[in-house]
Write an enzyme that holds these catalytic residues in place. Sequence first.
Site, PDB file in Angstrom:
ATOM      1  N   LEU A  16      -0.691  12.545  -0.439  1.00 46.19           N
ATOM      2  CA  LEU A  16      -0.158  13.040   1.008  1.00 46.19           C
ATOM      3  C   LEU A  16      -1.006  12.476   2.115  1.00 46.19           C
ATOM      4  O   LEU A  16      -0.631  12.752   3.208  1.00 46.19           O
ATOM      5  CB  LEU A  16      -0.580  14.634   0.887  1.00 46.19           C
ATOM      6  CG  LEU A  16       0.320  15.655   0.209  1.00 46.19           C
ATOM      7  CD1 LEU A  16       0.203  16.949   0.455  1.00 46.19           C
ATOM      8  CD2 LEU A  16       1.953  15.126   0.643  1.00 46.19           C
ATOM      9  N   ARG A  17      -2.007  11.675   1.782  1.00 44.67           N
ATOM     10  CA  ARG A  17      -2.905  10.799   2.715  1.00 44.67           C
ATOM     11  C   ARG A  17      -3.371  11.815   3.803  1.00 44.67           C
ATOM     12  O   ARG A  17      -3.660  12.934   3.525  1.00 44.67           O
ATOM     13  CB  ARG A  17      -1.823   9.842   3.418  1.00 44.67           C
ATOM     14  CG  ARG A  17      -1.044   9.055   2.890  1.00 44.67           C
ATOM     15  CD  ARG A  17      -1.802   8.194   1.472  1.00 44.67           C
ATOM     16  NE  ARG A  17      -0.731   7.015   1.131  1.00 44.67           N
ATOM     17  CZ  ARG A  17      -1.245   6.366   0.033  1.00 44.67           C
ATOM     18  NH1 ARG A  17      -2.254   6.896  -0.735  1.00 44.67           N
ATOM     19  NH2 ARG A  17      -0.324   5.404  -0.550  1.00 44.67           N
ATOM     20  N   ASN A  41      -7.496   9.732  -3.164  1.00 42.48           N
ATOM     21  CA  ASN A  41      -7.946   8.339  -2.879  1.00 42.48           C
ATOM     22  C   ASN A  41      -7.827   8.164  -1.383  1.00 42.48           C
ATOM     23  O   ASN A  41      -7.182   7.403  -0.964  1.00 42.48           O
ATOM     24  CB  ASN A  41      -7.235   7.447  -3.706  1.00 42.48           C
ATOM     25  CG  ASN A  41      -5.720   7.597  -3.565  1.00 42.48           C
ATOM     26  OD1 ASN A  41      -5.253   8.426  -3.133  1.00 42.48           O
ATOM     27  ND2 ASN A  41      -5.209   6.185  -3.548  1.00 42.48           N
ATOM     28  N   LYS A  98     -10.082  13.170 -10.859  1.00 45.83           N
ATOM     29  CA  LYS A  98      -9.328  12.184 -10.952  1.00 45.83           C
ATOM     30  C   LYS A  98     -10.139  11.056 -11.446  1.00 45.83           C
ATOM     31  O   LYS A  98     -11.030  10.738 -10.770  1.00 45.83           O
ATOM     32  CB  LYS A  98      -8.677  11.922  -9.645  1.00 45.83           C
ATOM     33  CG  LYS A  98      -7.700  10.619  -9.900  1.00 45.83           C
ATOM     34  CD  LYS A  98      -6.604  10.574 -10.792  1.00 45.83           C
ATOM     35  CE  LYS A  98      -6.195   9.291 -10.844  1.00 45.83           C
ATOM     36  NZ  LYS A  98      -4.829   8.939 -10.316  1.00 45.83           N
ATOM     37  N   LEU A 218       1.570   0.711  -8.507  1.00 43.46           N
ATOM     38  CA  LEU A 218       0.689   0.593  -9.611  1.00 43.46           C
ATOM     39  C   LEU A 218       0.489   1.823 -10.526  1.00 43.46           C
ATOM     40  O   LEU A 218       0.652   2.812  -9.779  1.00 43.46           O
ATOM     41  CB  LEU A 218      -1.078   0.098  -9.025  1.00 43.46           C
ATOM     42  CG  LEU A 218      -0.999  -1.387  -8.787  1.00 43.46           C
ATOM     43  CD1 LEU A 218      -2.389  -1.490  -8.071  1.00 43.46           C
ATOM     44  CD2 LEU A 218      -0.870  -2.291  -9.914  1.00 43.46           C
ATOM     45  N   ASP A 246       3.775  10.383  -8.146  1.00 44.01           N
ATOM     46  CA  ASP A 246       2.993   9.204  -7.619  1.00 44.01           C
ATOM     47  C   ASP A 246       3.799   8.814  -6.184  1.00 44.01           C
ATOM     48  O   ASP A 246       3.564   7.580  -5.891  1.00 44.01           O
ATOM     49  CB  ASP A 246       2.876   8.086  -8.605  1.00 44.01           C
ATOM     50  CG  ASP A 246       1.754   7.211  -8.259  1.00 44.01           C
ATOM     51  OD1 ASP A 246       0.867   7.506  -7.383  1.00 44.01           O
ATOM     52  OD2 ASP A 246       1.760   5.968  -8.742  1.00 44.01           O
ATOM     53  N   HIS A 250       3.041   3.915   2.282  1.00 37.64           N
ATOM     54  CA  HIS A 250       2.405   3.116   2.943  1.00 37.64           C
ATOM     55  C   HIS A 250       3.225   2.801   4.344  1.00 37.64           C
ATOM     56  O   HIS A 250       4.429   2.678   3.863  1.00 37.64           O
ATOM     57  CB  HIS A 250       2.086   1.797   2.330  1.00 37.64           C
ATOM     58  CG  HIS A 250       1.258   2.223   1.086  1.00 37.64           C
ATOM     59  ND1 HIS A 250      -0.269   1.890   1.399  1.00 37.64           N
ATOM     60  CD2 HIS A 250       1.328   2.335   0.000  1.00 37.64           C
ATOM     61  CE1 HIS A 250      -0.764   2.346   0.292  1.00 37.64           C
ATOM     62  NE2 HIS A 250       0.196   2.239  -0.602  1.00 37.64           N
ATOM     63  N   ALA A 262       0.336  -1.246  -2.563  1.00 29.31           N
ATOM     64  CA  ALA A 262       0.967  -0.753  -3.842  1.00 29.31           C
ATOM     65  C   ALA A 262       1.507   0.866  -3.768  1.00 29.31           C
ATOM     66  O   ALA A 262       0.445   1.532  -3.075  1.00 29.31           O
ATOM     67  CB  ALA A 262       0.209  -0.846  -5.117  1.00 29.31           C
TER      68      ALA A 262
HETATM   69  C1  NCD Z   1      -1.164   4.757  -5.195  1.00 32.43           C
HETATM   70  C2  NCD Z   1      -1.638   4.498  -3.506  1.00 32.43           C
HETATM   71  O1  NCD Z   1      -1.076   3.948  -2.840  1.00 32.43           O
HETATM   72  O2  NCD Z   1      -2.592   5.614  -3.114  1.00 32.43           O
HETATM   73  N1  NCD Z   1      -0.339   3.464  -5.225  1.00 32.43           N
HETATM   74  C3  NCD Z   1       0.305   3.409  -6.337  1.00 32.43           C
HETATM   75  O3  NCD Z   1       1.057   2.136  -6.384  1.00 32.43           O
HETATM   76  N2  NCD Z   1       0.772   4.163  -7.001  1.00 32.43           N
HETATM   77  C4  NCD Z   1      -2.553   4.506  -5.885  1.00 32.43           C
HETATM   78  C5  NCD Z   1      -2.451   4.924  -7.293  1.00 32.43           C
HETATM   79  O4  NCD Z   1      -2.022   6.151  -7.612  1.00 32.43           O
HETATM   80  O5  NCD Z   1      -2.273   3.950  -8.059  1.00 32.43           O
HETATM   81 ZN    ZN Z   2      -1.107   7.784  -7.663  1.00 32.59          ZN
END
Ligand code: NCD
Ligand code: ZN
Length: 346
Positions: A16-17, A41, A98, A218, A246, A250, A262
């Site tokens: 969700l950033r 993250n 995580k 990824l 996931d 971005h 990614a």
């Molecule tokens: C995720 C991200 O952008 O935070 N990117 C992705 O390609 N899935 C990180 C992650 O979960 O690997």
């Molecule tokens: Zn992810």
Amino acid sequence: MTRLSLTRPDDFHLHLRDGAMLAGIAPESARDFARAIIMPNLVPPVVTGAQAAAYRARIDAALPGAGFTPLMTLYLTEDTDPADVVAAHRAGIITAVKLYPAGATTNSASGVRDFDRVRPVFEAMAEAGVPLCVHGEVTDAEIDIFDRESVFIDRVLDPVRRAHPGLRVIMEHVTTQDAVDYVRSADQGLGATITAHHLVINRNSLLVGGMRPHYYCLPVAKREIHRLALVEAATSGDARFFLGTDSAPHSDDRKECECCAAGCFTATNTMPLLAQVFEREDALDRLEGFVAHYGADFYGLPRNRGTLVMERQDTPVAFPAKIDTGAGPVTVFNPGFDLHWRVVAG
Ligand code: NCD
Ligand code: ZN
């Protein structure tokens, strides 16, 4: 079948950033999903119970009255304090922890390098019943990117699970037949999430006829045989496999550039994508288990009470190509084929 009524779904892996991006994209998930496991993250990552509580408050503030419950996670580092993890779980602040191997993906620099250093955390988690969400890729430079998931199973995941048989583990966003086979071979305590996009794209989708940055994520999409194994697992009715989108937004300037970030952003059309995939497999009757039952059961959460109604229409359903956010436009995942399902009531 032209109408589906499902228990309201959950997303067991969501990014969700924060800040303007959070405000812009969170409603896309809250529209269809009741709860989501929220990835930690951020920059800097969410590493303590206090930070998770503060992040949760920012998510709640971005979604007033949405009826959406964020299920928070802590980002495991070599300095994580086992007592803080257990206390945050007991207090209901976090649902899981995580594990990112250091350097595996977007914002994973503080992840784990030496797995022996987090043994005390794993021990405390097993004891307290805190599940571990795992990004299952090794990061060694000599391992080919398409092999990083299968090598991780042998070198890291299996040894960790053997050392901590009481630890409940979710292998997240699985992308290979190897991972599907490994999950099926485990007798207990192991589940896996599958994304909508990995059910739809393979590595040809990413690379043939030009590189498509909005398909780059990824773990990277693999060969077609692996995509087929994921479709089989997701639509099989095996309760060890459940949805974790996931969805990882971005802004377009970070995707369409020299070094593309990614992440695929699927929150806007996840449910129509899945309905289409399950329909193709003649498995619409198994969609509810995958999106609303198995994940909750694995995490020991009550199933949702609300429902989500979807309808099929003959003409293609139009979805926005982009979501405009205060942090820039975010391109919505485009599967490359028409979608005929839409959510009509939630
Ligand atoms: C995720 C991200 O952008 O935070 N990117 C992705 O390609 N899935 C990180 C992650 O979960 O690997
Ligand atoms: Zn992810």
